[in-house]
Design a protein around this motif. Sequence first.
Motif, short mmCIF file in Angstrom:
data_model
loop_
_atom_site.label_atom_id
_atom_site.label_comp_id
_atom_site.label_asym_id
_atom_site.label_seq_id
_atom_site.Cartn_x
_atom_site.Cartn_y
_atom_site.Cartn_z
N LEU A 45 -13.88 -31.63 -50.30
CA LEU A 45 -14.24 -31.31 -51.65
C LEU A 45 -14.39 -29.74 -51.80
N TYR A 46 -13.75 -29.49 -52.97
CA TYR A 46 -13.56 -27.90 -53.19
C TYR A 46 -13.87 -27.50 -54.50
N VAL A 47 -14.63 -26.26 -54.53
CA VAL A 47 -14.69 -25.87 -55.73
C VAL A 47 -13.17 -25.23 -56.47
N LEU A 48 -12.75 -25.64 -57.48
CA LEU A 48 -11.54 -25.62 -58.24
C LEU A 48 -11.75 -24.11 -59.09
N TYR A 49 -12.71 -23.99 -59.84
CA TYR A 49 -13.03 -22.73 -60.42
C TYR A 49 -14.39 -22.66 -60.88
N VAL A 50 -14.73 -21.29 -61.52
CA VAL A 50 -16.17 -21.26 -61.65
C VAL A 50 -16.25 -20.08 -62.96
N GLY B 156 -11.89 -22.09 -54.13
CA GLY B 156 -11.52 -22.20 -52.72
C GLY B 156 -12.80 -22.52 -51.82
N ASP B 157 -13.95 -22.43 -52.19
CA ASP B 157 -15.08 -22.66 -51.37
C ASP B 157 -15.39 -24.22 -51.20
N ARG B 158 -15.32 -24.49 -49.83
CA ARG B 158 -15.48 -25.90 -49.53
C ARG B 158 -16.86 -26.52 -49.57
N ILE B 159 -17.14 -27.51 -50.19
CA ILE B 159 -18.52 -28.14 -50.31
C ILE B 159 -18.57 -29.11 -49.21
N SER C 91 -30.69 -30.20 -61.20
CA SER C 91 -30.68 -29.30 -60.13
C SER C 91 -29.81 -29.62 -58.88
N VAL C 92 -29.07 -28.90 -58.14
CA VAL C 92 -28.29 -29.18 -56.99
C VAL C 92 -28.57 -28.22 -56.11
N THR C 93 -28.38 -28.76 -54.63
CA THR C 93 -28.34 -27.91 -53.49
C THR C 93 -27.26 -28.13 -53.07
N LEU C 94 -26.16 -27.13 -52.70
CA LEU C 94 -24.90 -27.25 -52.20
C LEU C 94 -24.62 -26.32 -50.76
N LYS C 95 -24.19 -27.01 -49.78
CA LYS C 95 -23.71 -25.96 -48.58
C LYS C 95 -22.19 -25.97 -48.67
N VAL C 96 -21.63 -24.85 -48.45
CA VAL C 96 -20.38 -24.63 -48.55
C VAL C 96 -19.80 -23.79 -47.35
N ASN C 97 -18.43 -24.12 -47.02
CA ASN C 97 -17.82 -23.21 -46.10
C ASN C 97 -16.94 -21.90 -47.15
N LYS C 98 -17.31 -20.91 -46.89
CA LYS C 98 -16.65 -19.83 -47.98
C LYS C 98 -15.13 -19.63 -47.88
N VAL C 99 -14.52 -19.71 -48.92
CA VAL C 99 -13.20 -19.52 -48.90
C VAL C 99 -12.59 -18.57 -47.82
N GLY C 100 -11.61 -18.84 -47.21
CA GLY C 100 -10.75 -17.88 -46.39
C GLY C 100 -11.26 -17.80 -45.00
N SER D 63 -13.58 -20.55 -41.77
CA SER D 63 -14.24 -22.02 -41.43
C SER D 63 -15.45 -21.86 -40.81
N SER D 64 -15.88 -20.36 -40.63
CA SER D 64 -17.17 -20.17 -39.88
C SER D 64 -18.24 -19.67 -40.87
N THR D 65 -17.76 -19.03 -42.05
CA THR D 65 -18.88 -18.53 -43.01
C THR D 65 -19.57 -19.60 -43.80
N THR D 66 -20.67 -20.10 -43.47
CA THR D 66 -21.41 -20.95 -44.53
C THR D 66 -22.41 -20.46 -45.40
N ALA D 67 -22.49 -20.92 -46.53
CA ALA D 67 -23.70 -20.52 -47.13
C ALA D 67 -24.39 -21.81 -48.14
N THR D 68 -25.61 -21.50 -48.54
CA THR D 68 -26.28 -22.78 -49.23
C THR D 68 -26.76 -21.98 -50.60
N TYR D 69 -26.40 -22.90 -51.63
CA TYR D 69 -26.73 -22.33 -53.10
C TYR D 69 -27.54 -23.73 -53.55
N SER D 70 -28.66 -23.02 -54.38
CA SER D 70 -29.44 -24.06 -55.15
C SER D 70 -29.26 -23.81 -56.60
N LEU D 71 -28.68 -24.68 -57.53
CA LEU D 71 -28.43 -24.39 -58.60
C LEU D 71 -29.27 -25.23 -59.69
N ALA D 72 -29.50 -24.51 -60.91
CA ALA D 72 -30.21 -25.66 -61.89
C ALA D 72 -29.35 -25.18 -63.13
#
Length: 523
Positions: free
Chosen positions: A164-169, A183-186, A217-226, A228-237
Amino acid sequence: MNKRFTLAILIAGSMCAGFFSACKKESKAGGTTTTTTSGTATSDEDSLKYLMYNTMQVSYVDGGRSTTTSLPTYYWYSNVPTLNPLSSTYANADSLLERMKEYAVGTGSTVLDRYSFLDRTGSLSSSLQDGVSGSLKKVAATSGDYGMEVTYVYADASMSTTYLYVLYVDKNSPAGQAGLQRGDRITAINGDTNISYDGTSGSNYTKVINALYNSTSVTLKVNKVGTSSTTATYSLATTTYNINPVLFDTTYTINGAKVGYFVFYTFTSTYTSKGVASNTKTVLDALFSRFKSEGITNLIVDLRYNGGGSVTTAEYLDSAIAPASAAGKTMYYYLYNDKLTANLDQVGLEASVNFPASMGGLALDNVFFITSGNTASASEMTLNNLKPYMNVQLVGTTTYGKPCGFITFTLSDHDSTGKEQYLADLYAINFATENANHTGGYYSGISPTDSAADYIDAPWGSLTQDENLYNIKYYLTNGSYPANTGGRLAAGSNSGVLRVSKAPLNTKKFSGMVDYRLGKKLK
């Protein structure tokens, strides 16, 4: 709420329909049949069914109350037999509409109407006409959105694994402001990693849809584009925000010439419902002013995820892109049903639209449109309108196929106290368009000049990683496209397995071709 209507309901809205115990429908051949419909409306849903049917099949005149004027608005009204909208056969207005669409057939009995729908929240009108995402006419469970689109991508050559990938934002959205990007992979949603694709009726798919499009609201964990090792967590409303339809823009120097490029994801109107310039117009004015000052001689418009929107924005783009020689000439023609066509002056509709006397000032050798199966409606109209006047090249895959559009009808009723109740906005096909050469009817889509694939790990604007841009650069450098469609892969820049092969998940995002101006002109 339960109400009973036996004669007529007073309807208010941008355009209206009425409710009667009988309706009159004229056949295409000109004969007249009068059918008395049995039954009475006992709920808002019954009212909506009748109002929708009457607006499409009978007449919009006098709020639909006219019994002497026959001005149906549906483009294919003459194909639809007389139906009883209050029949228990139709559980709701949506099922009635789906039944009516089945009669809109073309050559070989192909059903042409894949488009007409009801918007029960009014969110589409708010986003397209006023450029405010997620603003609702009717109170609903959610207001606003996260401002991103996602899709599933095959992650291996055997197509056995999906990610599952982010297509655009949108830059102005909660997702854009938080730093999510194409390109961020959820990898997890609300802590749940079981989100792989299991079909459109699968539990995983439903879970993803509800979390990303039907929640606040949702919390997403992603592998950042480019990586496979850099991860980030986003909490969105969710929230409402001013849409920025330009996802990315830049200027290249290719073969010694300046080339403009921008990614455009929605045709939000250049003017709001109050007649003031929108954020979309401000953004586009600045963009084309810069392109002009930089002296671009080629332009690339990326519409690969653009499902269309406001007709006035298509006209803006065509006027900004077309050569000076198009000034004052026909931009496109409208096609209506026979009843509206025979009464254009009476109803206040236009037969055609011309380019303005003063054009945008660009002198382009070529305009390239990047397209896909998600390129629809106002997007297709924009590129089709330019073909009689300049060299138009399409790169990517065949477009969606929607040469027709909507005039919005807002349907409402009143309760026993006289209070107006919003029911829905009706988007039923009211017109088609053709360019100055009378080319239209592309219900199967418009084929590209050159085929190219879409890869999710290709950043916006990359001439080496994006196969579409690679092929366009090759054309501008060599005068022809690469002999193979895997030009980018031949350059060795990517393994090529992360090819976008599925549509964006948010099917509600489709926004068509909407002409709010015609709605205001209808008498």
